[in-house]
Design a protein around this motif. Structure first.
Motif, mmCIF file in Angstrom:
data_model
loop_
_atom_site.group_PDB
_atom_site.id
_atom_site.type_symbol
_atom_site.label_atom_id
_atom_site.label_comp_id
_atom_site.label_asym_id
_atom_site.label_seq_id
_atom_site.Cartn_x
_atom_site.Cartn_y
_atom_site.Cartn_z
ATOM 1 N N THR A 5 -51.535 -8.912 5.940
ATOM 2 C CA THR A 5 -51.608 -10.368 5.683
ATOM 3 C C THR A 5 -52.221 -10.798 4.304
ATOM 4 N N GLY A 6 -51.535 -11.548 3.503
ATOM 5 C CA GLY A 6 -51.997 -11.870 2.523
ATOM 6 C C GLY A 6 -51.373 -11.045 1.321
ATOM 7 N N TYR A 7 -50.955 -9.595 1.527
ATOM 8 C CA TYR A 7 -50.567 -8.903 0.382
ATOM 9 C C TYR A 7 -49.437 -9.503 -0.514
ATOM 10 N N ALA A 8 -48.365 -9.779 0.323
ATOM 11 C CA ALA A 8 -47.210 -10.145 -0.637
ATOM 12 C C ALA A 8 -47.602 -11.574 -1.346
ATOM 13 N N GLU A 9 -48.427 -12.331 -0.617
ATOM 14 C CA GLU A 9 -48.723 -13.595 -1.284
ATOM 15 C C GLU A 9 -49.676 -13.613 -2.475
ATOM 16 N N LYS A 10 -50.860 -12.674 -2.174
ATOM 17 C CA LYS A 10 -51.681 -12.377 -3.286
ATOM 18 C C LYS A 10 -51.268 -11.775 -4.559
ATOM 19 N N TYR A 11 -50.242 -10.867 -4.205
ATOM 20 C CA TYR A 11 -49.632 -10.198 -5.422
ATOM 21 C C TYR A 11 -48.232 -10.359 -5.514
ATOM 22 N N ASN A 12 -47.934 -11.678 -5.913
ATOM 23 C CA ASN A 12 -46.357 -11.738 -5.939
ATOM 24 C C ASN A 12 -45.885 -11.997 -7.225
ATOM 25 N N LYS A 14 -42.948 -11.735 -8.837
ATOM 26 C CA LYS A 14 -41.717 -12.030 -9.027
ATOM 27 C C LYS A 14 -41.210 -12.276 -10.539
ATOM 28 N N ASN A 15 -40.327 -11.921 -11.008
ATOM 29 C CA ASN A 15 -39.875 -11.915 -12.512
ATOM 30 C C ASN A 15 -40.729 -11.178 -13.540
ATOM 31 N N LYS A 16 -41.594 -10.255 -12.957
ATOM 32 C CA LYS A 16 -42.461 -9.423 -13.689
ATOM 33 C C LYS A 16 -41.859 -8.052 -13.556
ATOM 34 N N ARG A 17 -42.100 -7.295 -14.826
ATOM 35 C CA ARG A 17 -41.563 -5.947 -14.983
ATOM 36 C C ARG A 17 -42.630 -5.012 -15.462
ATOM 37 N N ILE A 18 -42.691 -3.851 -14.458
ATOM 38 C CA ILE A 18 -43.698 -2.995 -14.848
ATOM 39 C C ILE A 18 -43.067 -1.658 -15.016
ATOM 40 N N LEU A 19 -43.540 -1.202 -16.221
ATOM 41 C CA LEU A 19 -42.906 0.204 -16.352
ATOM 42 C C LEU A 19 -43.850 1.330 -16.110
ATOM 43 N N ILE A 20 -43.408 2.118 -15.278
ATOM 44 C CA ILE A 20 -44.569 3.095 -14.612
ATOM 45 C C ILE A 20 -43.983 4.471 -15.274
ATOM 46 N N VAL A 21 -44.734 5.281 -16.103
ATOM 47 C CA VAL A 21 -44.712 6.385 -16.834
ATOM 48 C C VAL A 21 -45.422 7.433 -15.930
ATOM 49 N N GLU A 22 -44.782 8.309 -15.096
ATOM 50 C CA GLU A 22 -45.081 9.297 -14.532
ATOM 51 C C GLU A 22 -44.119 10.352 -14.293
ATOM 52 N N ASP A 23 -44.687 11.592 -14.361
ATOM 53 C CA ASP A 23 -43.779 12.654 -13.974
ATOM 54 C C ASP A 23 -43.787 13.488 -12.979
ATOM 55 N N GLU A 24 -44.947 13.059 -11.910
ATOM 56 C CA GLU A 24 -44.840 13.628 -10.608
ATOM 57 C C GLU A 24 -44.407 12.677 -9.545
ATOM 58 N N ARG A 37 -43.926 -4.510 -2.273
ATOM 59 C CA ARG A 37 -43.816 -5.993 -1.710
ATOM 60 C C ARG A 37 -44.240 -6.803 -2.976
ATOM 61 N N THR A 38 -44.600 -6.641 -3.731
ATOM 62 C CA THR A 38 -45.061 -7.617 -5.069
ATOM 63 C C THR A 38 -43.705 -8.273 -5.557
ATOM 64 N N GLU A 39 -42.591 -7.893 -5.304
ATOM 65 C CA GLU A 39 -41.189 -8.670 -6.011
ATOM 66 C C GLU A 39 -41.278 -8.269 -7.365
ATOM 67 N N SER A 40 -41.914 -7.413 -8.071
ATOM 68 C CA SER A 40 -41.832 -7.239 -9.504
ATOM 69 C C SER A 40 -40.597 -6.172 -9.429
ATOM 70 N N LYS A 41 -40.033 -5.954 -10.757
ATOM 71 C CA LYS A 41 -39.080 -5.082 -11.001
ATOM 72 C C LYS A 41 -39.794 -3.775 -11.531
ATOM 73 N N LEU A 42 -39.552 -2.717 -10.946
ATOM 74 C CA LEU A 42 -40.165 -1.373 -11.507
ATOM 75 C C LEU A 42 -39.235 -0.669 -12.370
ATOM 76 N N ASP A 129 -53.109 -6.997 -11.432
ATOM 77 C CA ASP A 129 -53.256 -8.397 -11.290
ATOM 78 C C ASP A 129 -53.876 -9.130 -12.713
ATOM 79 N N LYS A 130 -55.041 -8.396 -12.884
ATOM 80 C CA LYS A 130 -55.753 -9.002 -14.258
ATOM 81 C C LYS A 130 -55.155 -9.388 -15.275
#
Length: 134
Positions: A5-12, A14-24, A37-42, A129-130
């Protein structure tokens, strides 16, 4: 585990792009599950050079999760190169190698924040989120 509950609402993010740099792969699975569930584009990069190339060819990345121990180009060097032309993009370092002085070295390279592995769900989301909260 985090309550549904609240996870998708609290961290929505949408329209944000997150670059994940990880080799594992196992860590990529964690990030995918944590952020699904954040609706961000990874977007994904397997090393620091790929991350730099993605940033140089794309001007709409909102935040970067940067592993420090990477093949080809480490996270500190990639961060320095990215920050040279893209100071506005927040970079959150994530590393299992938290030795004495590592946090300072990572922040000195230009990272805006720091997460120590193993990363907890809520810590990951609240840290991102910060930088993404409008």
């Amino acid at each position: 585990m985090m309550k549904e509950t609240g996870y998708a609402e609290k961290y929505n993010w949408k329209n944000k792009r997150i670059l994940i740099v990880e080799d594992e792969e196992i860590n990529n699975m964690f990030f995918d599950a944590a952020l699904s569930r954040t609706e961000s584009k990874l977007l994904w990069a397997k090393n620091g050079k790929e991350a730099v190339d993605i940033i140089e060819s794309s001007d709409d990345i909102d935040v970067i999760l940067m592993d420090i121990r990477l093949p080809i180009m480490d996270g500190c060097e990639a961060t320095r190169r990215i920050k040279k032309n893209h100071k506005q993009i927040p970079i959150i370092a994530q590393t299992a190698y938290a030795l004495e002085g590592d946090k300072e070295r990572i922040l000195d390279a230009g990272c805006d924040d720091y997460l120590s592995k193993p990363i907890r769900f809520e810590e990951l989301l609240s840290t991102i989120d910060k930088y993404l909260a409008d």
